[in-house]
Design a protein around this motif. Structure first.
Motif, PDB file in Angstrom:
ATOM      1  N   VAL A  75       5.581  -4.036   2.804  1.00 38.13           N
ATOM      2  CA  VAL A  75       4.550  -3.823   2.497  1.00 38.13           C
ATOM      3  C   VAL A  75       3.406  -4.309   3.370  1.00 38.13           C
ATOM      4  O   VAL A  75       2.608  -3.619   3.713  1.00 38.13           O
ATOM      5  CB  VAL A  75       4.171  -4.220   1.183  1.00 38.13           C
ATOM      6  N   GLU A  78      -0.186  -1.206   2.311  1.00 33.74           N
ATOM      7  CA  GLU A  78       0.331  -0.557   1.152  1.00 33.74           C
ATOM      8  C   GLU A  78       1.423   0.517   1.368  1.00 33.74           C
ATOM      9  O   GLU A  78       1.504   1.121   2.301  1.00 33.74           O
ATOM     10  CB  GLU A  78      -1.274   0.107   0.597  1.00 33.74           C
ATOM     11  N   TYR A 102       1.795   2.582  -6.196  1.00 31.39           N
ATOM     12  CA  TYR A 102       1.579   1.991  -4.844  1.00 31.39           C
ATOM     13  C   TYR A 102       1.342   0.537  -5.003  1.00 31.39           C
ATOM     14  O   TYR A 102       0.654   0.026  -5.747  1.00 31.39           O
ATOM     15  CB  TYR A 102       0.394   2.616  -4.266  1.00 31.39           C
ATOM     16  N   TYR A 103       1.892  -0.238  -4.004  1.00 29.48           N
ATOM     17  CA  TYR A 103       1.678  -1.794  -3.821  1.00 29.48           C
ATOM     18  C   TYR A 103       1.094  -2.087  -2.497  1.00 29.48           C
ATOM     19  O   TYR A 103       1.281  -1.440  -1.696  1.00 29.48           O
ATOM     20  CB  TYR A 103       3.203  -2.265  -4.130  1.00 29.48           C
ATOM     21  N   ARG A 104       0.049  -2.964  -2.874  1.00 22.44           N
ATOM     22  CA  ARG A 104      -0.660  -3.227  -1.800  1.00 22.44           C
ATOM     23  C   ARG A 104      -0.626  -4.793  -1.796  1.00 22.44           C
ATOM     24  O   ARG A 104      -0.657  -5.527  -2.590  1.00 22.44           O
ATOM     25  CB  ARG A 104      -2.151  -3.054  -2.046  1.00 22.44           C
TER      26      ARG A 104
END
Length: 116
Positions: free
Chosen positions: A51, A58, A98-100
């Motif tokens: 990430v 992201e 979605y990962y940030r």
């Protein structure tokens, strides 16, 4: 033949260095341990690094499955642990999450270890 040993007086020397900063209190140690436990897994470390290396720091969960070689539910479980520990934030777009990387989250762990 008798060998004489030299004796050094250590009664006035300190046994250890004095504290130069405030140590962690129990609550801070508990919070830091929770964060370190979240990172103390090879898969989670890889996910954080993927990430962090992604554009805009992201990544979609769909892009994280293949690199770690695990199923989507397992990857999602690891991402949930990282989110709960404050390393990643999550947003939903359609059917995908979605990962940030949370700005400063990794710096916070390093800083707590260095200044404690």
């Amino acid at each position: 033949m008798v060998t004489m040993l030299e004796v050094t007086d250590v009664s006035t020397a300190a046994c250890c260095a004095p504290l130069v900063s405030e140590p962690l209190d129990a609550a801070d140690a508990e919070r830091l341990a929770h964060k370190l436990k979240a990172l103390a897994d090879p898969t989670r470390l890889r996910l954080v690094s993927i990430v962090a290396a992604s554009e805009g720091q992201e990544a979609c969960v769909c892009d994280l499955i293949e690199p770690v070689g695990l199923s989507q539910p397992t990857v999602s479980h690891h991402l949930k642990i990282l989110s709960e520990a404050g390393f990643l934030s999550r947003s939903k777009r359609g059917t995908w999450a979605y990962y940030r990387l949370v700005p400063g989250s990794l710096d916070g762990v390093a800083g707590a270890l260095l200044t404690s």
